[in-house]
Motif scaffolding. Sequence first.
Motif, PDB file in Angstrom:
ATOM      1  N   ILE A 129       0.830  -1.207   0.000  1.00 48.26           N
ATOM      2  CA  ILE A 129       0.000   0.000   0.000  1.00 48.26           C
ATOM      3  C   ILE A 129       0.872   1.268   0.000  1.00 48.26           C
ATOM      4  N   ARG A 131       0.825   5.917   0.452  1.00 46.82           N
ATOM      5  CA  ARG A 131       0.130   7.104   0.968  1.00 46.82           C
ATOM      6  C   ARG A 131      -0.980   7.497  -0.030  1.00 46.82           C
ATOM      7  N   PRO A 132      -2.050   8.134   0.474  1.00 51.50           N
ATOM      8  CA  PRO A 132      -3.185   8.441  -0.420  1.00 51.50           C
ATOM      9  C   PRO A 132      -2.827   9.405  -1.547  1.00 51.50           C
ATOM     10  N   ILE A 191       0.852   2.951   9.841  1.00 54.61           N
ATOM     11  CA  ILE A 191      -0.283   3.279   8.954  1.00 54.61           C
ATOM     12  C   ILE A 191      -0.741   4.718   9.184  1.00 54.61           C
ATOM     13  N   LEU A 194       1.516   6.737   7.211  1.00 55.58           N
ATOM     14  CA  LEU A 194       1.303   6.527   5.770  1.00 55.58           C
ATOM     15  C   LEU A 194       0.102   7.367   5.317  1.00 55.58           C
ATOM     16  N   ILE A 195      -0.957   7.306   6.110  1.00 54.95           N
ATOM     17  CA  ILE A 195      -2.155   8.089   5.778  1.00 54.95           C
ATOM     18  C   ILE A 195      -1.816   9.584   5.781  1.00 54.95           C
ATOM     19  N   THR A 209      -4.906  -3.467   6.878  1.00 52.99           N
ATOM     20  CA  THR A 209      -4.940  -2.658   5.652  1.00 52.99           C
ATOM     21  C   THR A 209      -6.305  -2.717   4.947  1.00 52.99           C
ATOM     22  N   GLN A 212      -8.594   0.196   5.563  1.00 50.19           N
ATOM     23  CA  GLN A 212      -8.009   1.445   5.030  1.00 50.19           C
ATOM     24  C   GLN A 212      -8.125   1.489   3.513  1.00 50.19           C
ATOM     25  N   LYS A 217      -8.356   5.325   2.287  1.00 50.71           N
ATOM     26  CA  LYS A 217      -7.420   6.129   3.097  1.00 50.71           C
ATOM     27  C   LYS A 217      -5.987   5.912   2.613  1.00 50.71           C
ATOM     28  N   VAL A 218      -5.777   4.779   1.916  1.00 51.90           N
ATOM     29  CA  VAL A 218      -4.454   4.477   1.349  1.00 51.90           C
ATOM     30  C   VAL A 218      -4.668   3.948  -0.063  1.00 51.90           C
TER      31      VAL A 218
END
Length: 328
Positions: A129, A131-132, A191, A194-195, A209, A212, A217-218
């Motif tokens: 995954i 970052r958004p 996480i 990351l978000i 995950t 999310q 969100k990711v």
Amino acid sequence: MKKMLKLALIAAAAAVAFGASAQEFPAKDKTVTIVVPFAAGGPTDRVARDLAEALRKPLGATVVVDNTAGAGSSIGAARVARATPDGYTLLLNHIGMSTMPALYRKLSFSVPNDFEYLGMVNEVPMTLIARPTMPANNFKELTAWIQQNKGKINLGNAGLGAASHLCGMMFQSAMQVDMTAVPYKGTAPAITDLIGGQIDLLCDQTTNTTSQIEGKKVKAYAVTTSQRLTTPALKDLPTLAESGLKDFNVTIWHGLYAPKGTPVDVQKKINEALKTAMKDPEFIKKQEALGAVVVTDKRVDGPEHKKFVAAEIEKWSAVIKAAGTYAD
Ligand code: ASP
């Protein structure tokens, strides 16, 4: 009166002679603590909390979870290795049990020799995954982004030896790109960052995950298993192997441990309770919703669990040695 005193002394001496194994386990006034070697709210923590709940009835005891996080699970594992071997302090840990021996040059305990193996609990796939705000929308675009951003990529993990670290190492070597490893005390804080965009990429268990990814969100690119998953939110994700990283296959597992020397009959009681808990439909349902599969084969018993971990130590030691990654 004298006779009573004599009888009491004999009973006390017998209790000492037989040790903890002859006593009632679990005692009514005592709590069984499952040590989780990662931060609260992460995948290992979630499995442990579901398990603690499912264990309460079959074990007939209050079961609580206590987090001792840090250094890729080695701090929490050391705590349990040193604990009194009476069945009241247990460890729930993942694949870290098999990566620590090769990764840590100074480990204060031995994974094969300092634990009693009580049975495996589940197996969990992982997901890659980002970052958004990551511009790439699929694995091909992510590959291009990685090539363009060499030297600037931050790859999170839950500590050296954590599952996310292992997956990250394999990903970097398959992509032939070095990334900056950013260690956390568990998946939950990784996480969060990351978000927030503090790190770019993370490879972690579906346990945390999935929601999310579902909530957007990711960004998600692939699963680490050899087959695609059936979980609705993940079923459209390709495997890394089919995305071009040949033979990429990582599945995380969790097992339950007690300190070496825990009486055999206490181990047996915990193992029986564990097997009952793992057949609890509520526990199975919760695990399935998180993409995890409850173990039903021979590894639910200590000897096969131990054999499996020994094979995993061999497998991952070779990977870690080839990568030349060590920690002190
Ligand atoms: N999923 C984590 C790991 O990468 C650990 C955790 O927080 O459960 O090992």
